[in-house]
Design a protein around this motif. Structure first.
Motif, mmCIF file in Angstrom:
data_model
loop_
_atom_site.group_PDB
_atom_site.id
_atom_site.type_symbol
_atom_site.label_atom_id
_atom_site.label_comp_id
_atom_site.label_asym_id
_atom_site.label_seq_id
_atom_site.Cartn_x
_atom_site.Cartn_y
_atom_site.Cartn_z
ATOM 1 N N ILE A 173 1.041 -1.215 0.129
ATOM 2 C CA ILE A 173 -0.086 0.076 0.085
ATOM 3 C C ILE A 173 0.755 1.204 0.003
ATOM 4 O O ILE A 173 1.896 1.409 0.796
ATOM 5 C CB ILE A 173 -0.970 0.145 1.331
ATOM 6 N N ASP A 174 0.597 2.233 -0.955
ATOM 7 C CA ASP A 174 1.198 3.269 -0.881
ATOM 8 C C ASP A 174 0.237 4.683 -0.753
ATOM 9 O O ASP A 174 -0.697 4.281 -0.853
ATOM 10 C CB ASP A 174 2.167 3.608 -2.159
ATOM 11 N N GLU A 175 0.954 5.676 -1.027
ATOM 12 C CA GLU A 175 0.203 7.010 -0.662
ATOM 13 C C GLU A 175 -1.050 7.151 -1.578
ATOM 14 O O GLU A 175 -2.067 7.387 -1.320
ATOM 15 C CB GLU A 175 1.131 8.336 -0.802
ATOM 16 N N SER A 176 -0.748 6.954 -2.984
ATOM 17 C CA SER A 176 -1.821 6.980 -4.079
ATOM 18 C C SER A 176 -3.072 5.978 -3.639
ATOM 19 O O SER A 176 -4.028 6.344 -4.034
ATOM 20 C CB SER A 176 -1.050 6.616 -5.515
ATOM 21 N N GLN A 177 -2.543 4.816 -3.355
ATOM 22 C CA GLN A 177 -3.658 3.919 -2.888
ATOM 23 C C GLN A 177 -4.345 4.259 -1.686
ATOM 24 O O GLN A 177 -5.780 3.898 -1.938
ATOM 25 C CB GLN A 177 -3.167 2.526 -2.634
ATOM 26 N N LEU A 178 -3.862 5.294 -0.870
ATOM 27 C CA LEU A 178 -4.890 5.326 0.179
ATOM 28 C C LEU A 178 -5.950 6.775 -0.106
ATOM 29 O O LEU A 178 -6.854 6.865 0.353
ATOM 30 C CB LEU A 178 -3.842 6.191 1.275
ATOM 31 N N CYS A 179 -5.595 7.107 -1.303
ATOM 32 C CA CYS A 179 -6.765 8.155 -2.028
ATOM 33 C C CYS A 179 -7.866 7.341 -2.210
ATOM 34 O O CYS A 179 -9.065 8.072 -2.352
ATOM 35 C CB CYS A 179 -6.036 8.890 -3.181
ATOM 36 N N LEU A 180 -7.721 6.154 -2.603
ATOM 37 C CA LEU A 180 -8.976 5.325 -3.109
ATOM 38 C C LEU A 180 -10.028 5.221 -1.932
ATOM 39 O O LEU A 180 -11.303 4.690 -2.270
ATOM 40 C CB LEU A 180 -8.353 4.075 -3.725
ATOM 41 N N ILE A 181 -9.599 5.087 -0.780
ATOM 42 C CA ILE A 181 -10.492 5.056 0.396
ATOM 43 C C ILE A 181 -10.535 6.476 1.278
ATOM 44 O O ILE A 181 -11.301 6.106 2.350
ATOM 45 C CB ILE A 181 -9.974 3.910 1.451
ATOM 46 N N ALA A 182 -10.378 7.416 0.511
ATOM 47 C CA ALA A 182 -10.570 8.684 1.414
ATOM 48 C C ALA A 182 -11.602 9.356 1.438
ATOM 49 O O ALA A 182 -11.875 10.301 2.205
ATOM 50 C CB ALA A 182 -9.459 9.694 0.623
ATOM 51 N N TYR A 183 -12.640 8.716 0.840
ATOM 52 C CA TYR A 183 -13.931 9.275 0.872
ATOM 53 C C TYR A 183 -15.030 8.248 1.517
ATOM 54 O O TYR A 183 -16.316 8.590 1.127
ATOM 55 C CB TYR A 183 -14.146 9.493 -0.604
#
Length: 524
Positions: free
Chosen positions: A266-276
């Motif tokens: 898991i990286d920073e860009s993947q965290l954006c996918l659960i950010a909402y």
């Protein structure tokens, strides 16, 4: 263990002398006679080969030493749910040990029964069970249809971790008989998941907590099963080597806690996918190798729309080394608690104070409450520490002339707000201190816990410029006592019988005339 094999032996989970494996082959392995099972071990160090023998490939392993051949009578295929439950809680069916008998009317005849009262009692105990643990009890299936619902219909919490379940279908067969199921732990079971949406509606209708650690589950499989978890609030996915491949749409919308720790893919860009996720309050992402984070929708001093409900963030054991990471966290609109231990950044001098100063709404740091006076001290200290840098960047006490450059504002996004809160730092405060020998500024002090007689007297060397607040912080960590409960005073050999209270947290030891050889008294 025995010589009778299940019909669907391939893919079944087995326990061989305490080691777990999956059956990948069943048949003969010439030139040795007899039946063999080819197994792939969970622990590849346990195996000897990759599934081949004398040039013939019998099965495939993910690891070159992950496979072995074992005799069927060495493999334990496990037992059904109810058998394991009765054994675990000593509720096996059978006659009463004390041999008591009672009468039972069958038709028109009176029949003497042995142990009838005991059986009835055990059935009653099964029905009363609500919270059960079948950890490592070799559960492999649901068993005969309907028996779980009949025997123990009131179960709410189930721990099925480290068992021999081999498919999600078996989990469904168990869960659909537990109408009150609220919490389920399936960790360390290697399950096969169906390729389509698998679960009948209503099977997990009351499930709020689901633990799927160390299973090898993928993010796609999570999302495929998620529609059957309509009210799920907590989901634990630790140590699965998960990679977040897509955004949850119309699923997991009521989830409050998500644990993705120890998933290094898991990286920073993947965290954006659960950010909402709208209700996500707790996010645990320790030990994933994280070094940076960025909320591109929010500029300096603004709040992001990402992670709108996030209150508690855990980023322990990562690679965070830049203060820009902490600056970004101040953009989270709901963040109140942060744990970031064992990161390179935390090794820097005054790291915790700087974090407090940089994240304005933070109330808890590394599980310690941030008191108002501690925040005030951290923010004032931060202001002074970077005051000269602020002036060189264009900062000025006169609001009309105060124009620090973009580089400074990017590095210190809260500095201007602190100047509004406390006033701009005075020139006198920003003058560099005269050089001094550190050894001449250290006080050798005894520390005595006045109302804790079993606590040994400590000896510490502390700078005379250290504030009472910082002394309390040090003692809080040493004594495992909240800062808010500590009271400090001191006594001096020069003034026998007199105790002086250290009542102002913002004053230094020097202010109170604490000297070498004095004794700090701590109470709580």
């Amino acid at each position: 263990m025995g010589d009778i094999l299940p019909l669907d032996v391939i893919g079944r989970r087995v326990d061989v002398n305490g080691e777990f494996a999956t059956v990948r082959f069943c048949g003969t392995v010439p030139p040795v006679a007899g039946l063999w099972l080819g197994v792939e071990w969970d622990n590849p160090k346990r195996g000897k080969h990759d599934g081949s023998h004398e040039g013939t490939m019998y099965f495939k392993c993910r690891h070159p030493t992950g496979g072995s051949f074992v005799r069927p009578n060495k493999a334990n295929f496990g037992v059904d749910f109810l058998t394991a439950l009765k054994k675990r809680y000593a509720l096996e069916d059978g006659s009463d040990d004390d041999g008591k008998s009672c009468s039972l009317i069958v038709g028109s005849k009176q029949v003497q029964t042995v142990g009838f009262e005991n059986i009835t009692k055990k059935q009653s105990q099964l029905r009363a069970l609500q919270d059960i643990s079948l950890w490592k009890c070799a559960v492999n299936c649901a068993g005969e249809q309907g028996r779980i619902a009949e025997a123990c219909p009131n179960i709410r919490v189930v721990n099925l971790s480290k068992n021999l379940l081999s498919s999600w279908d078996e989990v469904i067969l168990i869960a659909e008989q537990l109408n009150n199921l609220e919490s389920l732990d399936l960790s360390e079971n290697k399950l096969q998941f169906p390729s389509d949406s698998p679960t009948p509606t209503g099977t997990f209708s009351n499930l709020k907590i689901l633990v799927l650690n160390k299973m090898g589950i993928t993010w796609a499989e999570v999302l495929r099963c998620a529609p059957s978890w309509p009210i799920l609030e907590e989901l634990y996915l630790k140590s699965n080597n998960i990679s977040i491949s897509e955004r949850p749409v119309n699923v997991l919308q009521k989830m409050r806690l998500l644990d993705l720790s120890s998933n290094p893919a898991i990286d920073e860009s993947q965290l954006c996918l659960i950010a909402y996720l709208p209700r996500l309050e707790h996010l645990l992402i320790s030990d994933i190798g994280l070094s940076s984070i960025h909320f591109p929708d929010a500029g300096i001093g603004c709040k992001t729309s990402m992670f709108p409900s996030l209150q508690y963030l855990v980023v322990n054991d990562n690679q965070i080394s830049e203060w820009s990471f902490i600056n970004e966290l101040d953009k989270l609109q709901s963040l109140q608690a942060l744990s970031c231990t064992r990161n390179p950044l935390c090794e820097e001098d005054k790291a915790e104070e700087i974090i407090i100063a940089k994240i304005g709404q933070l109330k808890t740091l590394n599980r310690c409450q941030i008191l108002p006076e501690e925040r005030r001290g951290a923010e004032l200290d931060y202001q002074k520490t970077f005051g000269n840098e602020w002036k060189r960047a264009g900062g000025h006490p006169d609001p009309d002339k105060n124009r620090p450059n973009a580089e400074f504002l990017s590095a210190h996004p809260r500095y201007q707000l602190l100047c509004c809160k406390y006033g701009a730092p005075e020139d006198e405060e920003l003058k560099p201190q005269q050089p001094f020998m550190l050894k001449n500024q250290l006080l050798s002090l005894k520390i005595k816990c006045s109302n804790q007689h079993e606590q040994k007297v400590l000896e510490k060397q502390l700078p005379d410029s250290m504030t009472v607040q910082k002394v309390k912080g040090l003692l809080s960590r040493l004594l495992k006592v909240p800062v808010s409960e500590l009271l400090l005073s001191y006594e001096s050999p020069k003034m026998p019988g007199r105790e002086i209270e250290l009542e102002n947290d913002l004053q230094s030891l020097q202010f109170y005339s604490v000297e070498n050889g004095d004794c700090l008294l701590v109470r709580w």
